[in-house]
Design an enzyme around this catalytic site. Structure first.
Site, mmCIF file in Angstrom:
data_model
loop_
_atom_site.group_PDB
_atom_site.id
_atom_site.type_symbol
_atom_site.label_atom_id
_atom_site.label_comp_id
_atom_site.label_asym_id
_atom_site.label_seq_id
_atom_site.Cartn_x
_atom_site.Cartn_y
_atom_site.Cartn_z
ATOM 1 N N SER A 140 -3.279 -7.688 2.913
ATOM 2 C CA SER A 140 -3.586 -7.511 4.340
ATOM 3 C C SER A 140 -4.049 -8.834 4.947
ATOM 4 C CB SER A 140 -4.688 -6.470 4.518
ATOM 5 O OG SER A 140 -4.257 -5.218 4.048
ATOM 6 N N LYS A 146 -17.828 -5.926 7.202
ATOM 7 C CA LYS A 146 -16.648 -6.724 7.534
ATOM 8 C C LYS A 146 -16.372 -6.647 9.033
ATOM 9 C CE LYS A 146 -13.980 -6.568 3.232
ATOM 10 N NZ LYS A 146 -12.708 -6.091 2.646
ATOM 11 N N HIS A 183 0.839 -1.206 0.000
ATOM 12 C CA HIS A 183 0.000 0.000 0.000
ATOM 13 C C HIS A 183 0.873 1.256 0.000
ATOM 14 C CE1 HIS A 183 -3.195 -2.584 2.232
ATOM 15 N NE2 HIS A 183 -3.620 -2.416 1.003
ATOM 16 N N ARG A 197 -2.159 -6.702 -8.567
ATOM 17 C CA ARG A 197 -1.049 -7.584 -8.193
ATOM 18 C C ARG A 197 -0.871 -8.702 -9.207
ATOM 19 N NH1 ARG A 197 -3.409 -8.288 -2.295
ATOM 20 N NH2 ARG A 197 -5.153 -8.464 -3.700
HETATM 21 O O1 PNS Z 1 -9.019 -2.850 -0.052
HETATM 22 P P1 PNS Z 1 -10.293 -3.349 -0.659
HETATM 23 O O2 PNS Z 1 -11.160 -3.927 0.415
HETATM 24 O O3 PNS Z 1 -10.050 -4.288 -1.801
HETATM 25 O O4 PNS Z 1 -11.061 -2.067 -1.271
HETATM 26 C C1 PNS Z 1 -12.302 -2.197 -1.912
HETATM 27 C C2 PNS Z 1 -12.954 -0.823 -2.157
HETATM 28 C C3 PNS Z 1 -12.950 -0.003 -0.887
HETATM 29 C C4 PNS Z 1 -12.203 -0.091 -3.234
HETATM 30 C C5 PNS Z 1 -14.407 -1.072 -2.662
HETATM 31 O O5 PNS Z 1 -14.988 -2.058 -1.870
HETATM 32 C C6 PNS Z 1 -15.261 0.184 -2.593
HETATM 33 O O6 PNS Z 1 -15.061 1.119 -3.340
HETATM 34 N N1 PNS Z 1 -16.243 0.178 -1.674
HETATM 35 C C7 PNS Z 1 -17.109 1.309 -1.427
HETATM 36 C C8 PNS Z 1 -18.539 0.958 -1.786
HETATM 37 C C9 PNS Z 1 -18.740 1.092 -3.271
HETATM 38 O O7 PNS Z 1 -18.578 2.149 -3.860
HETATM 39 N N2 PNS Z 1 -19.106 -0.035 -3.892
HETATM 40 C C10 PNS Z 1 -19.327 -0.080 -5.304
HETATM 41 C C11 PNS Z 1 -18.145 -0.664 -6.045
HETATM 42 S S1 PNS Z 1 -18.810 -1.447 -7.465
#
Ligand code: PNS
Length: 161
Positions: free
Chosen positions: A128, A41, A17, A90
């Site tokens: 993570s 979560k 990150h 990744r």
């Molecule tokens: O580190 P992560 O958990 O892979 O991040 C995922 C993240 C935060 C980028 C994604 O879950 C997100 O944008 N969530 C916010 C809710 C949202 O906008 N959902 C629609 C995405 S299609």
């Protein structure tokens, strides 16, 4: 002024990150690191703890700030005036999920684009989830996370090192 956001759970922040933040901050004028407050979560660190760790690690990066958000990323981006989402890729396994999110976000708001950076090869295995798995068994996580967070992570598992 191009404002970008690097969104994620950051539970906990990893060296991968940090590398992504440093590189993205060179591409956009201002980078917001957005910590998702995801109630679904069961995180290891609270949102406040994650924001504070990210603030600590980015304190010397003048065009980077850190905040948390609830709800949809596109809504938060509108609130802060950001138009670029930065995400790390990744491996090919990340691709399908990331493509779907990027296309959905762009469909909802055509002013929003996602910029994918390939992760530095030395962090391509890192997540993570793996850090938590390793730490929970008392494994060595010193190659995976910024050194100042190692004790905080073990503490969550009541492990003294
Ligand atoms: O580190 P992560 O958990 O892979 O991040 C995922 C993240 C935060 C980028 C994604 O879950 C997100 O944008 N969530 C916010 C809710 C949202 O906008 N959902 C629609 C995405 S299609």
């Amino acid at each position: 002024m191009k404002r970008g956001i690097y969104p994620g759970s950051f539970d906990p922040v990893t060296n991968g990150h940090v590398d992504m933040i440093e590189r993205a901050a060179k591409i956009v004028d201002h980078l917001e690191v957005g910590v998702l407050n995801n109630r679904a979560k069961n995180p290891l660190f609270s949102v406040d703890e994650r924001v504070s760790m990210l603030k600590e690690i980015t304190k010397d990066m003048p065009n980077v700030s850190v905040s948390s958000f609830d709800g949809l990323l596109v809504d938060y981006m509108e609130e802060i005036g950001a138009s670029i989402i930065v995400r790390g890729l990744r491996a090919v396994t990340d691709f399908e999920y990331e493509l779907q999110i990027a296309q959905t976000n762009h469909r909802v708001n055509p002013n929003i684009d996602t910029l994918f950076l390939t992760t530095n090869i030395q962090y391509s295995y890192l997540s993570s989830t793996m850090v938590k798995e390793f730490a929970s068994y008392g494994g060595d996580i010193s190659h995976f996370v910024p050194l100042q967070f190692i004790d905080r992570i073990y503490e969550k598992y009541n492990i003294k090192k």
